[in-house]
Write an enzyme that holds these catalytic residues in place. Structure first.
Site, mmCIF file in Angstrom:
data_model
loop_
_atom_site.group_PDB
_atom_site.id
_atom_site.type_symbol
_atom_site.label_atom_id
_atom_site.label_comp_id
_atom_site.label_asym_id
_atom_site.label_seq_id
_atom_site.Cartn_x
_atom_site.Cartn_y
_atom_site.Cartn_z
ATOM 1 N N GLU A 332 -4.306 1.078 0.436
ATOM 2 C CA GLU A 332 -5.435 0.496 1.154
ATOM 3 C C GLU A 332 -6.020 1.534 2.119
ATOM 4 O O GLU A 332 -7.216 1.540 2.390
ATOM 5 C CB GLU A 332 -4.976 -0.748 1.922
ATOM 6 C CG GLU A 332 -6.097 -1.721 2.205
ATOM 7 C CD GLU A 332 -5.600 -3.084 2.673
ATOM 8 O OE1 GLU A 332 -5.584 -4.012 1.860
ATOM 9 O OE2 GLU A 332 -5.233 -3.223 3.845
ATOM 10 N N HIS A 361 16.645 3.128 -14.684
ATOM 11 C CA HIS A 361 16.765 2.563 -16.028
ATOM 12 C C HIS A 361 15.470 1.890 -16.470
ATOM 13 O O HIS A 361 15.446 1.207 -17.480
ATOM 14 C CB HIS A 361 17.919 1.553 -16.055
ATOM 15 C CG HIS A 361 19.222 2.185 -15.681
ATOM 16 N ND1 HIS A 361 20.041 2.789 -16.609
ATOM 17 C CD2 HIS A 361 19.818 2.353 -14.473
ATOM 18 C CE1 HIS A 361 21.109 3.276 -15.976
ATOM 19 N NE2 HIS A 361 20.987 3.036 -14.686
ATOM 20 N N LYS A 463 -12.650 -10.611 -0.869
ATOM 21 C CA LYS A 463 -12.564 -11.777 0.012
ATOM 22 C C LYS A 463 -13.907 -12.521 0.038
ATOM 23 O O LYS A 463 -13.960 -13.741 -0.031
ATOM 24 C CB LYS A 463 -12.236 -11.338 1.449
ATOM 25 C CG LYS A 463 -10.763 -11.114 1.742
ATOM 26 C CD LYS A 463 -10.608 -10.896 3.248
ATOM 27 C CE LYS A 463 -9.162 -10.745 3.669
ATOM 28 N NZ LYS A 463 -8.988 -10.542 5.104
HETATM 29 O O1 LIG Z 1 -4.125 -10.660 8.731
HETATM 30 P P1 LIG Z 1 -5.290 -11.107 7.948
HETATM 31 O O2 LIG Z 1 -6.574 -11.002 8.699
HETATM 32 O O3 LIG Z 1 -5.075 -12.502 7.424
HETATM 33 O O4 LIG Z 1 -5.451 -10.160 6.717
HETATM 34 C C1 LIG Z 1 -4.477 -10.025 5.739
HETATM 35 C C2 LIG Z 1 -4.807 -8.881 4.817
HETATM 36 O O5 LIG Z 1 -6.078 -9.153 4.250
HETATM 37 C C3 LIG Z 1 -6.578 -8.173 3.353
HETATM 38 O O6 LIG Z 1 -5.768 -8.054 2.249
HETATM 39 C C4 LIG Z 1 -6.705 -6.861 4.065
HETATM 40 O O7 LIG Z 1 -7.146 -5.894 3.171
HETATM 41 C C5 LIG Z 1 -5.356 -6.473 4.625
HETATM 42 O O8 LIG Z 1 -5.464 -5.277 5.319
HETATM 43 C C6 LIG Z 1 -4.851 -7.548 5.536
HETATM 44 O O9 LIG Z 1 -3.584 -7.188 5.963
#
Ligand SMILES: O=P(O)(O)OC[C@H]1O[C@H](O)[C@H](O)[C@@H](O)[C@@H]1O
Length: 565
Positions: A332, A361, A463
């Site tokens: 990331e 393995h 998202k």
């Molecule tokens: O902690 P939050 O705001 O719920 O985000 C949870 C995760 O969301 C996404 O996957 C981001 O790319 C991550 O970097 C983050 O850790």
């Protein structure tokens, strides 16, 4: 390169105080060249660390719409000096002590659940950086049988995905009257975490548990939606993390502290381990800075896309989750499509791994003999806590060491680069060191490649698309209910036809061809889901009473026949 010569000569970095060793003899062609000929990269890396630690806004690029424009504080949270006001190791230790003080009465049964009994179970609800770190930490100290074998005062559970089948599997086993859900989300809006929290709330209510706050704790940024929800519903506690603490480096914040308190892991030691490694990796002299050595070696190896994949072999079952944790940290952070100046540049550092010798393995045949696209990292502990007699090697511990050395030696012969980090023993201090070392490597590689390691616009795009899907799903549902509640008796056709028909009922007049195509794919998935799950309780309760649906494939398209009951 004569790998055997390097290997037998040994290129070491060693720290006497912590008994940490880095052996990089299997990694580099020329030690002198590595240590002395990259001053430009070294300066970039040290300069970036200085900027970060001074609290400058480093999470930014010229592509402003995708930048977060903020400082990055994980190093400050465990720094002995208070370079940035309100952020230091001692301040973090104080916050950790407060958390331990508040969680301990729950563990001891002094603070009871509303039914007067001791709390028995805690579920950690979070995803990505809000889950990988705490899970890795728990497994690192107790292994995968943490509930059955650790004797902890409360049972620990983890939920990340929005997966109704696994959620139901978990919830059914627990007495929710004595269960606490700890929701961890920096943003407070991540769909998976929010969805799990909403489902849990509903289940509590269905079971007649009205004081939902007595079953909840939140970890989030101040004033996030989750924080507001926590306050409104009088959660047992709401712990805060800073906006400047990135999800994938948030283990040093309340994100790690609260799970560690429930799991009775000495988090103070973890933070001190991080702080110690940070000090070591702040050193300007390359030969004295293990993160710089590793980062430069990776830079040499990955140059021209040669050995571009990193394989992490952890020689301890307790480090099973460490490669998964690192996958987010590296991929990331480094997986970017432009540099800080906004220039297109596709970067990345693929990483996978597992427990040695298990993965030996699984995929090591290809690594040893197949395409040469990998370099290998060994991670092991020098001191074990127990041992057993084994005939072939003398002892199980020695046998494990034999596998490290045997694999290293085979890699040497097969011309596959590797290096080995050996920590003194498995404890929170050394796990803290391990995490901090990798965080620094990521910062250095990011600086070498001039990318912003601290944003994640790619994940953001997923998202946002998911949010659009959710909104569309509600529209489709309402539309179906409305359509079949009126005089209409049936609909037959593919998703696109359906979309165009229902789209007319929305305010929005014109849809571009692209929107129609994109949204039709979503509508197709939804109609298909209705077809598969209409009978599942709570999936489509209202619709179930109203329609039947059938899906058949015709000329490469799914055709839906929806009929009023
Ligand atoms: O902690 P939050 O705001 O719920 O985000 C949870 C995760 O969301 C996404 O996957 C981001 O790319 C991550 O970097 C983050 O850790």
């Amino acid at each position: 390169m004569d790998p055997l010569k390097n290997y037998s000569e040994g290129y070491f970095f060693h720290c006497n105080e912590t008994d940490f060793t880095l052996d990089y003899s299997g990694m580099v062609e020329n030690k002198e060249k590595l240590l002395t000929s990259h001053s430009d990269l070294v300066n970039l890396a040290l300069d970036t660390v200085q900027k970060i630690e001074k609290g400058e806004i480093v999470n930014k690029t010229e592509v402003t719409q995708e930048s977060e424009n903020r400082a990055v504080d994980h190093y400050n949270l465990r720094m002995k000096k208070e370079l940035v006001e309100g952020k230091s190791l001692s301040i973090s230790l104080k916050y950790n002590a407060k958390i331990v003080e508040e969680i301990t009465p729950i563990l001891k049964g002094e603070l009871k659940a509303p039914n007067g009994q001791k709390y028995t179970d805690v579920i950690f609800n979070g995803i990505g950086g809000s889950s990988l770190g705490p899970y890795m930490l728990v497994i690192s100290q107790y292994g995968i049988d943490y509930n059955t074998l650790s004797g902890l005062p409360m049972k620990l559970h983890f939920t990340s995905n929005t997966d109704p089948d696994s959620f139901s599997h978990l919830i059914k086993k627990l007495d929710l009257n004595t269960t606490i859900l700890v929701s961890i989300s920096k943003s407070g809006t991540t769909s998976e975490t929010k969805g799990n929290l909403e489902a849990f709330t509903q289940i509590l209510k269905d079971q007649g548990i009205e004081k939902i706050g007595a079953h909840m704790i939140a970890i989030t940024t101040a004033n996030s939606l989750l924080d507001k929800f926590a306050k409104k519903n009088q959660f047992l506690a709401s712990y805060v993390m800073n906006v400047e603490t990135g999800g994938r480096t948030s283990i040093c914040s309340a994100v790690g502290m609260v799970p560690a308190a429930f799991a009775q892991i000495n988090f103070e030691e973890f933070l001190k381990g991080q702080s110690t490694m940070d000090e070591m990796t702040r050193r300007p002299e390359v030969s004295e800075n293990p993160a710089m050595i590793i980062s430069l070696a990776i830079e040499e190896l990955t140059h021209n896309e040669k050995h571009k994949n990193m394989i992490m072999l952890c020689y301890s079952d307790f480090l099973k989750e460490f490669p998964n944790y690192l996958q987010q940290l590296y991929m990331e952070s480094i997986g970017k499509n432009y540099d800080i100046f906004g220039k297109t540049k596709h970067e990345g550092q693929t990483i996978f791994g597992g427990v040695g010798t298990m993965v030996q393995h699984a995929f090591m045949q290809q690594v040893q003999k197949g395409i040469k696209d990998c370099f290998v990292r060994f991670l092991n502990f020098r001191k074990r806590k127990s041992d057993f007699l084994v005939e072939s090697s003398g002892s199980m511990g020695r046998q494990l060491l034999g596998f490290v050395k045997g694999t290293e030696s085979a890699l040497t012969k097969n011309n596959v680069p590797f290096f080995t980090t050996t920590f003194k023993m498995n404890n929170p201090f050394n796990v803290g060191m391990m995490v901090a070392l990798e965080e620094r490597i990521v910062t250095f590689i990011g600086a070498f490649r001039q990318i912003n390691c601290y944003d994640q616009p790619g994940v953001q795009a997923g998202k946002l698309a998911c949010k659009h899907f959710n909104a569309l799903s509600k529209i489709v549902l309402n539309n179906l209910i409305e359509y079949f509640s009126n005089e209409n008796n049936s609909f037959t056709g593919e998703a696109k036809k359906y979309f165009l028909q229902f789209a007319k009922t929305q305010d929005k007049k014109e849809f571009s061809e692209k929107e129609i195509l994109g949204d039709s794919i979503f509508v197709d998935a939804l109609l298909s889901d209705i077809d598969a799950n209409i009978e599942i309780d709570k999936s489509y309760n209202e619709l179930k009473k109203l329609i039947t649906i059938e899906r058949v494939m015709k000329e490469n398209k799914f055709i839906y026949t929806i009929t009023k009951k």
